[in-house]
Design a protein around this motif. Structure first.
Motif, PDB file in Angstrom:
ATOM      1  N   SER A   9      14.079   7.143   7.809  1.00 40.92           N
ATOM      2  CA  SER A   9      15.112   8.184   7.835  1.00 40.92           C
ATOM      3  C   SER A   9      14.945   9.172   6.685  1.00 40.92           C
ATOM      4  CB  SER A   9      16.511   7.554   7.780  1.00 40.92           C
ATOM      5  OG  SER A   9      16.698   6.655   8.848  1.00 40.92           O
ATOM      6  N   GLY A  10      13.688   9.400   6.300  1.00 37.37           N
ATOM      7  CA  GLY A  10      13.413  10.355   5.241  1.00 37.37           C
ATOM      8  C   GLY A  10      13.480   9.795   3.841  1.00 37.37           C
ATOM      9  N   PHE A  11      13.777   8.501   3.690  1.00 37.85           N
ATOM     10  CA  PHE A  11      13.860   7.880   2.381  1.00 37.85           C
ATOM     11  C   PHE A  11      12.640   6.987   2.158  1.00 37.85           C
ATOM     12  CE2 PHE A  11      18.188   9.018   3.364  1.00 37.85           C
ATOM     13  CZ  PHE A  11      18.710   9.432   2.139  1.00 37.85           C
ATOM     14  N   ASP A  12      12.157   6.959   0.909  1.00 33.37           N
ATOM     15  CA  ASP A  12      10.934   6.226   0.580  1.00 33.37           C
ATOM     16  C   ASP A  12      11.110   4.718   0.718  1.00 33.37           C
ATOM     17  OD1 ASP A  12       9.655   8.581   0.021  1.00 33.37           O
ATOM     18  OD2 ASP A  12       9.952   8.467  -2.148  1.00 33.37           O
ATOM     19  N   VAL A  13      10.047   4.076   1.205  1.00 34.34           N
ATOM     20  CA  VAL A  13       9.933   2.617   1.213  1.00 34.34           C
ATOM     21  C   VAL A  13       8.680   2.305   0.406  1.00 34.34           C
ATOM     22  CG1 VAL A  13       9.594   0.549   2.624  1.00 34.34           C
ATOM     23  CG2 VAL A  13      11.034   2.424   3.472  1.00 34.34           C
ATOM     24  N   LEU A  14       8.860   1.856  -0.846  1.00 31.84           N
ATOM     25  CA  LEU A  14       7.750   1.790  -1.800  1.00 31.84           C
ATOM     26  C   LEU A  14       7.621   0.407  -2.442  1.00 31.84           C
ATOM     27  CD1 LEU A  14       8.359   5.180  -3.659  1.00 31.84           C
ATOM     28  CD2 LEU A  14       6.755   4.746  -1.792  1.00 31.84           C
ATOM     29  N   TRP A  15       6.379   0.031  -2.745  1.00 33.23           N
ATOM     30  CA  TRP A  15       6.115  -1.211  -3.453  1.00 33.23           C
ATOM     31  C   TRP A  15       6.669  -1.164  -4.883  1.00 33.23           C
ATOM     32  CZ3 TRP A  15       4.975  -5.994  -2.397  1.00 33.23           C
ATOM     33  CH2 TRP A  15       4.445  -6.832  -3.374  1.00 33.23           C
ATOM     34  N   THR A  16       6.738   0.019  -5.459  1.00 34.42           N
ATOM     35  CA  THR A  16       7.270   0.132  -6.828  1.00 34.42           C
ATOM     36  C   THR A  16       8.713  -0.346  -6.903  1.00 34.42           C
ATOM     37  OG1 THR A  16       7.792   2.464  -6.368  1.00 34.42           O
ATOM     38  CG2 THR A  16       5.730   1.993  -7.530  1.00 34.42           C
ATOM     39  N   HIS A  17       9.454  -0.268  -5.805  1.00 34.24           N
ATOM     40  CA  HIS A  17      10.826  -0.770  -5.801  1.00 34.24           C
ATOM     41  C   HIS A  17      10.847  -2.292  -5.950  1.00 34.24           C
ATOM     42  CE1 HIS A  17      11.998   3.029  -3.287  1.00 34.24           C
ATOM     43  NE2 HIS A  17      11.794   3.299  -4.576  1.00 34.24           N
ATOM     44  N   VAL A  18       9.873  -2.959  -5.351  1.00 32.60           N
ATOM     45  CA  VAL A  18       9.766  -4.412  -5.502  1.00 32.60           C
ATOM     46  C   VAL A  18       9.383  -4.747  -6.943  1.00 32.60           C
ATOM     47  CG1 VAL A  18       8.599  -6.502  -4.683  1.00 32.60           C
ATOM     48  CG2 VAL A  18       9.098  -4.644  -3.080  1.00 32.60           C
TER      49      VAL A  18
ATOM     50  N   SER B 281       0.811  -1.230   0.000  1.00 32.88           N
ATOM     51  CA  SER B 281       0.000   0.000   0.000  1.00 32.88           C
ATOM     52  C   SER B 281       0.836   1.267   0.000  1.00 32.88           C
ATOM     53  CB  SER B 281      -0.930   0.012   1.224  1.00 32.88           C
ATOM     54  OG  SER B 281      -1.760  -1.120   1.240  1.00 32.88           O
ATOM     55  N   SER B 282       2.153   1.117   0.148  1.00 32.23           N
ATOM     56  CA  SER B 282       3.023   2.286   0.263  1.00 32.23           C
ATOM     57  C   SER B 282       3.378   2.837  -1.115  1.00 32.23           C
ATOM     58  CB  SER B 282       4.301   1.911   1.024  1.00 32.23           C
ATOM     59  OG  SER B 282       5.132   3.045   1.173  1.00 32.23           O
ATOM     60  N   LYS B 283       2.743   3.941  -1.453  1.00 32.30           N
ATOM     61  CA  LYS B 283       3.009   4.601  -2.724  1.00 32.30           C
ATOM     62  C   LYS B 283       2.409   5.998  -2.675  1.00 32.30           C
ATOM     63  CE  LYS B 283      -0.996   2.109  -4.522  1.00 32.30           C
ATOM     64  NZ  LYS B 283      -1.449   1.101  -5.497  1.00 32.30           N
ATOM     65  N   PRO B 284       2.914   6.921  -3.493  1.00 32.70           N
ATOM     66  CA  PRO B 284       2.321   8.261  -3.513  1.00 32.70           C
ATOM     67  C   PRO B 284       0.844   8.191  -3.869  1.00 32.70           C
ATOM     68  CG  PRO B 284       4.424   8.228  -4.672  1.00 32.70           C
ATOM     69  CD  PRO B 284       4.094   6.805  -4.371  1.00 32.70           C
TER      70      PRO B 284
END
Length: 262
Positions: free
Chosen positions: A153-162, A141-144
């Motif tokens: 730490s201010g950096f994105d954790v996104l499903w798009t990376h997977v 569910s993590s996405k813009p």
């Protein structure tokens, strides 16, 4: 456990639906079944202890039933060491009731007193498989613009990376490093329930792969930091990994005998 009206099961197989004649005073049909299940760590015993058709089961009723079942088990020499349940709100309220605590501690074991053995408390545990799926669903569910937008730490954790890792694997002529497939990426309401798909996404292979680019490093860290779940879930679900002495926890104590799940 949710159940469905009019489903016909024969010899363990779904064969169709039935059409029952309407009743003038139709009783309310159960939509769920509350099940108390007892199993040993090494599965010498693995049986449903009691089950109740229901629509809504308040936490206080679950607590009353639990104490009755605990009494019956302990009287017969079946020692209950832990209760395992998923993270539903009613289960969390049930844990608070039987523990006598108004909050769930995050930095120490959560236990309930055992009236049959005051020196042997009952550990109250969240189901590792359910937590694993919940963790994967949070990443999904993590996405813009999504229901979540996680960062570390201010950096994105996104499903798009997977998804990017999956595409890199598909384009590679060498063997896949992550073992991700279309099923892992394109999830349905049914496949979201499959623990193995969540386990593969949050696996050591995905967390340590070199295919994810540098800007995705915190998604890698999010995945890799979940690897310790396998020492819990793997031991509980693999009888070969359970030695004759039982499971040994990080403090060196042997965890053995019976668990109750609901």
């Amino acid at each position: 456990m949710k159940i469905r009206e009019n489903v016909v099961i024969r010899d363990g197989m779904l064969v169709g639906f039935s059409e029952l004649q309407p009743l003038s005073d139709k009783p309310t049909l159960a939509s769920h079944i509350l099940v108390f299940y007892v199993r040993t760590v090494k599965r010498e015993v693995s049986i449903p202890l009691a089950w109740y058709p229901t629509n809504v089961t308040p936490a206080y009723q679950m607590a009353i039933i639990f104490w009755e079942l605990l009494n019956e088990c302990e009287k017969r020499g079946l020692q209950i060491h832990a209760v395992v349940a998923d993270g539903m709100s009613v289960n969390r309220r049930f844990f608070k009731l039987v523990s006598g605590s108004s909050t769930i501690p995050l930095d120490e074991p959560f236990t309930a007193p055992n009236p049959h053995a005051p020196s042997r408390p009952i550990f109250l545990c969240s189901d590792p498989s359910h937590l694993l799926k919940t963790t994967r669903n949070s990443l999904l569910s993590s996405k813009p613009g999504g229901t979540r937008y996680m960062n570390m730490s201010g950096f994105d954790v996104l499903w798009t990376h997977v998804i990017d890792l999956y595409k890199e694997d598909q384009a590679s002529e060498i063997l896949s490093k992550s073992l991700l497939t279309s099923e892992h990426i394109h999830l349905t309401p049914y496949s979201k329930m499959r623990v193995n798909l969540a386990r593969d996404v949050l696996s050591w292979r995905v967390g340590k792969t070199d295919e994810i680019s540098l800007h995705c490093c915190f998604t890698k860290l999010y995945v890799y930091s979940r690897r310790w779940w396998y020492s819990v879930d793997g031991f509980l679900n693999d009888p070969i990994l359970c030695s004759s002495r039982g499971i040994i926890d990080p403090d060196g104590f042997v965890v053995q005998n019976e668990l109750m799940t609901l």
